[in-house]
Design a protein around this motif. Structure first.
Motif, PDB file in Angstrom:
ATOM      1  N   LYS A 101      64.557  53.049  64.640  1.00 23.80           N
ATOM      2  CA  LYS A 101      64.436  51.874  65.689  1.00 23.80           C
ATOM      3  C   LYS A 101      65.273  52.424  66.883  1.00 23.80           C
ATOM      4  N   LEU A 102      66.070  53.522  66.403  1.00 27.60           N
ATOM      5  CA  LEU A 102      66.560  54.142  67.680  1.00 27.60           C
ATOM      6  C   LEU A 102      65.727  55.079  68.457  1.00 27.60           C
ATOM      7  N   ALA A 103      64.820  55.755  67.814  1.00 24.97           N
ATOM      8  CA  ALA A 103      63.864  56.648  68.494  1.00 24.97           C
ATOM      9  C   ALA A 103      62.795  55.738  69.239  1.00 24.97           C
ATOM     10  N   THR A 104      62.484  54.450  68.687  1.00 20.41           N
ATOM     11  CA  THR A 104      61.628  53.579  69.331  1.00 20.41           C
ATOM     12  C   THR A 104      62.348  53.214  70.620  1.00 20.41           C
ATOM     13  N   ALA A 105      63.489  52.725  70.387  1.00 24.15           N
ATOM     14  CA  ALA A 105      64.197  52.190  71.686  1.00 24.15           C
ATOM     15  C   ALA A 105      64.347  53.225  72.706  1.00 24.15           C
ATOM     16  N   GLU A 106      64.630  54.469  72.367  1.00 28.78           N
ATOM     17  CA  GLU A 106      64.578  55.722  73.301  1.00 28.78           C
ATOM     18  C   GLU A 106      63.395  55.752  73.973  1.00 28.78           C
ATOM     19  N   ALA A 107      62.237  55.811  73.187  1.00 26.55           N
ATOM     20  CA  ALA A 107      61.051  55.904  73.764  1.00 26.55           C
ATOM     21  C   ALA A 107      60.495  54.668  74.903  1.00 26.55           C
ATOM     22  N   GLY A 108      61.070  53.533  74.596  1.00 23.92           N
ATOM     23  CA  GLY A 108      61.086  52.398  75.484  1.00 23.92           C
ATOM     24  C   GLY A 108      61.722  52.530  76.708  1.00 23.92           C
ATOM     25  N   ALA A 109      63.157  53.341  76.515  1.00 23.66           N
ATOM     26  CA  ALA A 109      63.570  53.714  77.772  1.00 23.66           C
ATOM     27  C   ALA A 109      63.110  54.536  78.504  1.00 23.66           C
ATOM     28  N   VAL A 115      58.001  53.293  84.682  1.00 20.48           N
ATOM     29  CA  VAL A 115      57.743  52.196  85.292  1.00 20.48           C
ATOM     30  C   VAL A 115      58.631  52.657  86.941  1.00 20.48           C
ATOM     31  N   LEU A 116      59.866  53.178  86.770  1.00 21.38           N
ATOM     32  CA  LEU A 116      60.723  53.213  87.765  1.00 21.38           C
ATOM     33  C   LEU A 116      60.191  54.483  88.678  1.00 21.38           C
ATOM     34  N   ALA A 117      59.526  55.332  88.088  1.00 23.43           N
ATOM     35  CA  ALA A 117      58.909  56.333  88.913  1.00 23.43           C
ATOM     36  C   ALA A 117      57.657  55.814  89.820  1.00 23.43           C
ATOM     37  N   ARG A 118      56.928  54.964  89.168  1.00 21.62           N
ATOM     38  CA  ARG A 118      55.710  54.501  89.965  1.00 21.62           C
ATOM     39  C   ARG A 118      56.218  53.195  90.972  1.00 21.62           C
ATOM     40  N   ALA A 156      55.466  64.786  96.028  1.00 19.90           N
ATOM     41  CA  ALA A 156      56.680  64.432  95.325  1.00 19.90           C
ATOM     42  C   ALA A 156      56.516  63.388  94.527  1.00 19.90           C
ATOM     43  N   ARG A 157      56.017  62.144  94.921  1.00 20.54           N
ATOM     44  CA  ARG A 157      55.821  60.973  94.351  1.00 20.54           C
ATOM     45  C   ARG A 157      54.924  61.257  92.890  1.00 20.54           C
ATOM     46  N   GLN A 158      54.098  61.874  93.174  1.00 21.51           N
ATOM     47  CA  GLN A 158      53.102  62.087  92.084  1.00 21.51           C
ATOM     48  C   GLN A 158      53.942  63.171  91.115  1.00 21.51           C
ATOM     49  N   ALA A 159      54.446  64.203  91.407  1.00 19.24           N
ATOM     50  CA  ALA A 159      55.361  65.048  90.458  1.00 19.24           C
ATOM     51  C   ALA A 159      56.515  64.122  89.838  1.00 19.24           C
ATOM     52  N   GLY A 160      56.954  63.307  90.366  1.00 16.41           N
ATOM     53  CA  GLY A 160      57.965  62.379  89.937  1.00 16.41           C
ATOM     54  C   GLY A 160      57.400  61.584  88.642  1.00 16.41           C
ATOM     55  N   ILE A 161      56.051  61.144  89.220  1.00 14.70           N
ATOM     56  CA  ILE A 161      55.410  60.157  87.940  1.00 14.70           C
ATOM     57  C   ILE A 161      55.085  61.016  86.896  1.00 14.70           C
ATOM     58  N   ALA A 162      54.618  62.308  87.006  1.00 14.58           N
ATOM     59  CA  ALA A 162      54.230  63.339  86.209  1.00 14.58           C
ATOM     60  C   ALA A 162      55.266  63.596  85.027  1.00 14.58           C
ATOM     61  N   ALA A 163      56.425  63.694  85.935  1.00 10.91           N
ATOM     62  CA  ALA A 163      57.655  64.183  85.089  1.00 10.91           C
ATOM     63  C   ALA A 163      58.122  62.933  83.973  1.00 10.91           C
ATOM     64  N   ALA A 164      57.965  61.775  84.427  1.00 15.00           N
ATOM     65  CA  ALA A 164      58.134  60.628  83.860  1.00 15.00           C
ATOM     66  C   ALA A 164      57.283  60.483  82.600  1.00 15.00           C
ATOM     67  N   ASP A 165      56.157  60.650  82.862  1.00 14.84           N
ATOM     68  CA  ASP A 165      55.098  60.372  81.899  1.00 14.84           C
ATOM     69  C   ASP A 165      55.230  61.396  80.931  1.00 14.84           C
ATOM     70  N   ALA A 166      55.701  62.754  81.005  1.00 11.60           N
ATOM     71  CA  ALA A 166      55.823  63.799  80.279  1.00 11.60           C
ATOM     72  C   ALA A 166      57.214  63.453  79.213  1.00 11.60           C
ATOM     73  N   ARG A 167      58.166  62.739  79.909  1.00 11.34           N
ATOM     74  CA  ARG A 167      59.418  62.386  79.164  1.00 11.34           C
ATOM     75  C   ARG A 167      58.795  61.114  78.208  1.00 11.34           C
ATOM     76  N   ALA A 171      59.402  61.460  74.117  1.00 12.74           N
ATOM     77  CA  ALA A 171      59.939  60.223  73.391  1.00 12.74           C
ATOM     78  C   ALA A 171      59.187  59.823  72.178  1.00 12.74           C
ATOM     79  N   ARG A 172      58.073  59.700  72.719  1.00  9.78           N
ATOM     80  CA  ARG A 172      56.874  59.174  71.423  1.00  9.78           C
ATOM     81  C   ARG A 172      56.857  60.037  70.501  1.00  9.78           C
ATOM     82  N   ASP A 173      56.844  61.622  70.850  1.00  5.61           N
ATOM     83  CA  ASP A 173      56.876  62.440  69.792  1.00  5.61           C
ATOM     84  C   ASP A 173      57.870  62.525  68.959  1.00  5.61           C
ATOM     85  N   MET A 174      59.253  62.091  69.538  1.00  2.00           N
ATOM     86  CA  MET A 174      60.351  62.134  68.665  1.00  2.00           C
ATOM     87  C   MET A 174      60.184  60.820  67.814  1.00  2.00           C
ATOM     88  N   VAL A 175      59.452  59.746  68.237  1.00  2.00           N
ATOM     89  CA  VAL A 175      59.124  58.704  67.234  1.00  2.00           C
ATOM     90  C   VAL A 175      58.571  59.146  65.985  1.00  2.00           C
TER      91      VAL A 175
END
Length: 473
Positions: A101-109, A115-118, A156-167, A171-175
């Motif tokens: 549940k914690l790993a799933t919550a971290e993936a949600g975060a 969403v924030l990056a976009r 810079a905006r696209q790079a920020g979105i790419a960084a967020a998608d990689a995170r 997180a999903r891999d850690m789930v």
């Protein structure tokens, strides 16, 4: 004069009043629209307090027959009334354990970070009213709103979105990694209980045989056929066998408690639960170990997560470099200036003449190096763990083959002693000694088999592949 005042041109007092009314209407409409937009996008806070007493009561009240869990198991094609095997207990852990549940919550975060990056920056509403006390005609008031928009650096905006998608990917891999760890913990606990239950049954048989030997020797010692020292040795052997039974019982109870912890249940929930150990009767040994090793070194969830974190760090560095020129701020506006309607357009652009974003770039570059080193460490540790587990598995199989040969020999000797006893050529003590020898050989074979199963389980964890199934192939 009143008529002349009425017939003045638009630039006069009457025209100024009309302009003031028009400007006021325009301003009120703009303010109302902005207010409606702001209220439409507002989120509401909903309190979610945690009551430790209530959560503790719910934790201790967990049972394997609770309705929600039973519905979940049936939805996953598991019949709880047929016993809880490896798959069923793993699903219980998925349902109850807080780690997943914690790993799933971290993936949600992490997804919220994407969403924030976009999101597009909100415009800024500026209002600077002034009052000219020295000029009352045509109007001492100067007022006008200005709405400014940030035209961000696209790279810079696209790079920020790419960084967020990689995170998010990390997180999903850690789930997935957490799910595998939960499965491994359940498998290890159930396997330990399976091994120690078998050991307990065999220990009881050994204790019974030792007690029979002690009784037989005691009878012969009482008749003077054997010395008292022989009886003392038999008594010590019987005591050691009874101690082994007590220790095996303690290990079994400890294993049950560890299994309950692995599935997120109180130990009382397993007291009368029907458990199935069928999965350990059909192990699946890896056939092409080199191919499995290559796959594990690129496809294990923790390795994929480390790679995703490196990609996030790389995108963050690109964002820091592109942010040397953060973007252009443009601000169209309207100004009512002492009876005159004026439209303005402001432009602002940061000048990178003092730091050129060197600090952010240096930090991002250092974090990328850290992420690269972390990836190499995760991959190297995975390879080392696989090598150790594979060596243990190969060694345990060799030991098991030798233990099986010894068991065959001891079983043959036990059968010969039984046949001789039936023919009357040997006594009961010889029969019991041969039986104890066969039981000891079986105990060594069970211990070797237990080590092989543990080694195979360790190899499964290292390769992250299933090796046990509850039905034969």
């Amino acid at each position: 004069m009143r008529a002349g005042a009425v017939s003045r041109p638009a630039g006069g007092c009457a025209g100024g009043a009309d302009a003031r009314r028009a400007g006021g209407v325009w301003w009120r409409g703009l303010a109302g629209a902005a207010l409606l937009l702001a209220l439409a996008g507002c989120a509401r806070y909903r309190p979610a307090p945690i009551d430790p007493a209530a959560t503790a009561a719910a934790l201790t009240a967990r049972r394997l027959d609770q309705p929600g869990l039973v519905r979940f198991l049936r939805a996953m094609s598991v019949a709880p009334d047929r016993g809880f095997g490896l798959r069923a207990l793993t699903l219980v852990a998925v349902y109850e354990r807080p780690g997943l549940k914690l790993a799933t919550a971290e993936a949600g975060a992490a997804a919220a970070g994407a969403v924030l990056a976009r999101q597009v920056p909100n415009p800024t509403l500026s209002l600077s009213p002034t009052f000219n006390a020295t000029q009352a005609n045509p109007s001492p008031i100067r007022i006008g709103p200005e709405i400014s928009f940030l035209l961000a650096n696209f790279g810079a905006r696209q790079a920020g979105i790419a960084a967020a998608d990689a995170r998010v990917a990390a997180a999903r891999d850690m789930v997935a990694q957490a799910a595998w760890q939960e499965r491994g913990a359940v498998r290890a606990a159930l396997l330990a209980l399976f091994i120690d239950r078998r050991a307990l049954r065999l220990s009881r048989r050994l204790a019974g045989t030792a007690a029979e030997i002690e009784t037989t020797i005691a009878g012969r010692a009482a008749s003077g056929m054997l010395a008292a020292s022989v009886l003392a040795g038999a008594t010590q052997a019987a005591d050691r066998a009874r101690l082994a039974v007590a220790e095996a019982r303690r290990r079994r109870d400890d294993d049950r408690a560890r299994l309950a912890a692995a599935i997120g249940m109180p130990v009382a929930a397993l007291r009368h639960a029907p458990l199935s150990f069928a999965a350990f009767a059909h192990p699946i040994p890896p056939r092409d170990l080199p191919a499995l090793v290559r796959r594990a070194l690129v496809a294990r969830p923790d390795i994929e997560a480390a790679l995703a974190r490196y990609r996030a760090a790389d995108a963050a560095l690109r964002q820091a470099v592109d942010s040397q020129f953060p973007g252009l701020r443009i601000g169209p506006g309207y100004e009512y200036d002492q009876g005159d309607n004026k439209f303005v357009l402001s432009l602002s652009l940061p000048l990178p003449v003092l730091n050129q974003h060197q600090g952010q770039i240096a930090v991002a570059r250092a974090r990328r190096r850290v992420a690269a080193a972390a990836f190499e460490r995760v991959q190297a540790r995975a390879l080392a763990r696989i090598d150790v587990a594979a060596a243990a598995w190969r060694g345990s199989r060799a030991v098991l083959r030798a233990a099986r040969r010894l068991e065959v020999v001891a079983g043959r000797q036990d059968a010969q002693a039984a046949a001789a006893y039936r023919l009357g050529t040997t006594g009961r003590l010889r029969l019991l000694e041969a039986r104890r020898g066969a039981l000891l050989a079986r105990s060594r074979r069970l211990a070797a088999e237990a080590e092989m199963l543990r080694a195979l389980s360790g190899l499964a964890d290292a390769l992250e592949i299933p090796v046990f199934r509850e039905t034969p192939a």
